[in-house]
Design an enzyme around this catalytic site. Structure first.
Site, PDB file in Angstrom:
ATOM      1  N   ASP A 146       2.766  -2.522  -6.253  1.00 54.15           N
ATOM      2  CA  ASP A 146       3.356  -3.187  -5.273  1.00 54.15           C
ATOM      3  C   ASP A 146       3.609  -2.509  -3.792  1.00 54.15           C
ATOM      4  O   ASP A 146       3.752  -3.212  -2.920  1.00 54.15           O
ATOM      5  CB  ASP A 146       4.583  -3.957  -5.715  1.00 54.15           C
ATOM      6  CG  ASP A 146       5.786  -3.028  -6.082  1.00 54.15           C
ATOM      7  OD1 ASP A 146       5.621  -1.721  -5.939  1.00 54.15           O
ATOM      8  OD2 ASP A 146       6.882  -3.456  -6.184  1.00 54.15           O
ATOM      9  N   ASP A 195       1.387   2.766  -5.396  1.00 55.13           N
ATOM     10  CA  ASP A 195       2.296   3.199  -6.511  1.00 55.13           C
ATOM     11  C   ASP A 195       2.266   2.847  -8.040  1.00 55.13           C
ATOM     12  O   ASP A 195       1.161   2.079  -8.293  1.00 55.13           O
ATOM     13  CB  ASP A 195       4.060   2.791  -6.037  1.00 55.13           C
ATOM     14  CG  ASP A 195       4.212   1.438  -6.172  1.00 55.13           C
ATOM     15  OD1 ASP A 195       3.359   0.465  -6.333  1.00 55.13           O
ATOM     16  OD2 ASP A 195       5.363   1.033  -6.369  1.00 55.13           O
ATOM     17  N   ASP A 207       3.401   0.480 -10.007  1.00 58.75           N
ATOM     18  CA  ASP A 207       3.118  -0.888 -10.380  1.00 58.75           C
ATOM     19  C   ASP A 207       2.462  -1.369  -9.265  1.00 58.75           C
ATOM     20  O   ASP A 207       2.301  -2.801  -9.427  1.00 58.75           O
ATOM     21  CB  ASP A 207       4.392  -1.508 -10.718  1.00 58.75           C
ATOM     22  CG  ASP A 207       5.582  -1.609  -9.745  1.00 58.75           C
ATOM     23  OD1 ASP A 207       5.227  -0.954  -8.705  1.00 58.75           O
ATOM     24  OD2 ASP A 207       6.097  -2.431  -9.800  1.00 58.75           O
TER      25      ASP A 207
END
Length: 544
Positions: free
Chosen positions: A266, A262, A264
């Site tokens: 994570d 995704d 960022d």
């Protein structure tokens, strides 16, 4: 040494700035209001108290979304004004959320400084307006300032090096490199134009020897290339098509392994050739194979945990391996408490988040490396002969532990009043299981009886805190479950999430198509909840 002055400005409070589990999540048009971000940063410093802020070292970076560069400048200035000693910024303002956690835990500055905490900028998709810059965040190096509180330094550092060092201490990179070098094994990684792209080439190509052509959308972009950086079958369309899971057959033979991240970095999605691995199965399979496949876990797992809506696949593994097991509310902070207390090694959630106690966050690239480690271990003696595939590993897992057929229906932007009425109705219905089972059998006689129904409540074994009203559960005699939950992360209206799980132990029935196996329970869930009656929706917004 650059001199600066501090000015004080009177502002008025903004409504709705109380952070939730996911931080302060607002659209960019909200954040760019005059003094909006300034107010939130100052309120954060005030809450921490002057004693903790003065002299602190802060990390400030994010996934490169719109307004990130301007926000970094604002937060840096606010930090200086509040007596922070130094700010660390990933080059170009880029750090994945897992990398921020790794920097806080592992990085030591030239003067011995360690980070106190961080502002992670990964909240919005929409564009923000330009603002004046103060610090060059494109070039690694230290800029020194001095002000009324004394010296203040801004250090821009390589975004990937600390994280790569941590990954190399966890996994056997040489065994993964051997797997990736095999002509039998093909690989594809899609960063969806998020911050994972800043790590993908360095790890998969430079360190592990993958072909650069195996990387998709690995240039971080402010608007994620116009896409939605959510690693699922709906939004990772290019990867899904390449792996042979699209509506049409790909022109070339699909790779053996695919993964997506995704914005960022994570979250993660794991795919095999023409094969989707559910996040619930993924964490269970990692836990079942971690000790033999991943050096970091060679001494054994301390325990495992999953969020309540996640399927019970991990529960079965924990019972089989005699591991401590925890079922927690949605929200990574609950895992963090368990991991910091030494109670949990591997954890995960159905919303494509998987992680371990190497940091306090879910970690998408870690999950990909965990799967590559399992594949490397399973193929260590057979790589020259027949490849053990992702699908082989998953089907063997089902044969050993049973299969948890699983799906999630999201009803987004539902009228908040209607959503609360639906949830209230379901709670009231739980007072009579005989009535519940009468409804169930009236819809489908082939569905098992409900043996327990409740609102999930969690007492944290570490700090004793109690989290109530975390979701409505209907638990069936055969191990199947229906979960209804209102999401707290939407920015408009309410989101109702319906989780449907059918457990199957019969080896002759674990190979069915998921939608066929789940159809009876889906029908029961929609009729039992009166979903269309309450919401006016004849179909969910998204099916995962």
């Amino acid at each position: 040494m650059v001199l600066f002055n501090v000015s004080r400005l009177q502002t008025t409070p903004f409504d709705g700035q109380k952070p939730g589990t996911s931080g302060l999540r607002k659209k960019v048009k909200v954040f760019v209001q005059p003094h909006y971000l300034h107010n939130f940063v100052q309120a954060t410093f005030n809450a921490l108290t002057e004693e903790k802020v003065r002299g602190a070292t802060l990390v400030v970076s994010g996934d490169g979304r719109y307004f990130s560069k301007e926000a970094i400048q604002i937060i840096t200035k606010m930090s200086a004004a509040n007596g922070v000693r130094r700010v660390w910024i990933g080059q170009n303002g880029l750090l994945s959320t897992p990398a921020v956690s790794a920097v806080i835990r592992e990085r030591v500055g030239a003067d011995g400084a360690k980070a106190t905490g961080a502002f992670i900028l990964t909240a919005s998709h929409n564009p923000g307006g330009p603002n004046e810059a103060r610090v060059d965040i494109t070039t690694a190096g230290v800029t020194n300032f001095t002000g009324p509180e004394g010296p203040f330094d801004v250090e821009v550092f390589d975004s990937a090096s600390d994280y790569i060092k941590l990954m190399k201490s966890i996994f056997d990179f040489e065994s993964i490199r051997k797997l990736l070098s095999s002509p039998k094994f093909t690989f594809c990684y899609d960063a969806l134009h998020g911050v994972a792209g800043a790590y993908a080439k360095r790890i998969f190509v430079d360190e592990l020897g993958a072909q650069e052509s195996s990387l998709l959308n690995c240039t971080p972009k402010e608007d994620f290339g116009g896409g939605h950086p959510d690693p699922n079958l709906t939004y990772a369309k290019e990867l899904v098509a390449r792996l042979g899971l699209g509506k049409t057959e790909p022109q070339e033979e699909p790779p053996e392994f695919g993964a997506a991240a995704d914005g960022d970095a994570d979250r993660n999605m794991i795919l095999g050739k023409r094969f989707f691995v559910t996040p619930s199965d993924s964490v269970a399979i990692i836990a079942a194979n971690a000790v033999e496949s991943i050096p970091y876990f060679s001494a054994g797992l301390k325990g495992v945990a999953r969020s309540m809506p996640t399927s019970a696949a991990l529960d079965v593994v924990a019972k089989h391996l005699n591991l401590k097991f925890f079922e927690v509310p949605t929200g990574w902070k609950f895992f963090g408490n368990l991991m910091d207390a030494g109670l949990c090694s591997v954890c995960g959630e159905e919303s494509f988040g998987t992680g371990s106690d190497h940091i306090r966050e879910k970690d998408g690239i870690w999950a990909v490396l965990a799967w590559l480690s399992i594949l490397a271990y399973k193929n260590k003696d057979t790589l020259e002969d027949k490849l053990v595939t992702v699908e082989d590993i998953v089907r063997q897992h089902w044969a050993t532990y049973g299969r948890h057929y699983y799906t999630r229906y999201d009803y987004e932007n539902v009228d908040a009043g209607a959503a609360k009425e639906l949830m209230g109705y379901l709670v009231k219905l739980q007072s009579s299981l005989s009535e519940v089972n009468e409804i169930v059998k009236g819809v489908r006689s082939d569905v098992s009886n409900v043996v327990n129904a409740d609102e999930f409540e969690y007492k944290d074994p570490v700090d004793g805190s109690v989290s109530s009203h975390q979701g409505i559960r209907y638990l069936f005699e055969d191990g199947s479950r229906l979960i209804f939950r209102l999401s707290g992360t939407g920015s408009e209206g309410a989101t109702i999430r319906l989780y449907i799980e059918q457990y199957e132990k019969d080896p002759s029935k674990i190979g069915r198509l998921s939608n066929e196996a789940l159809a009876p329970l889906v029908e029961v869930a929609l009729k039992l909840s009166k979903m269309e009656e309450f919401t006016g929706r004849s179909a969910p917004t998204v099916i995962t």
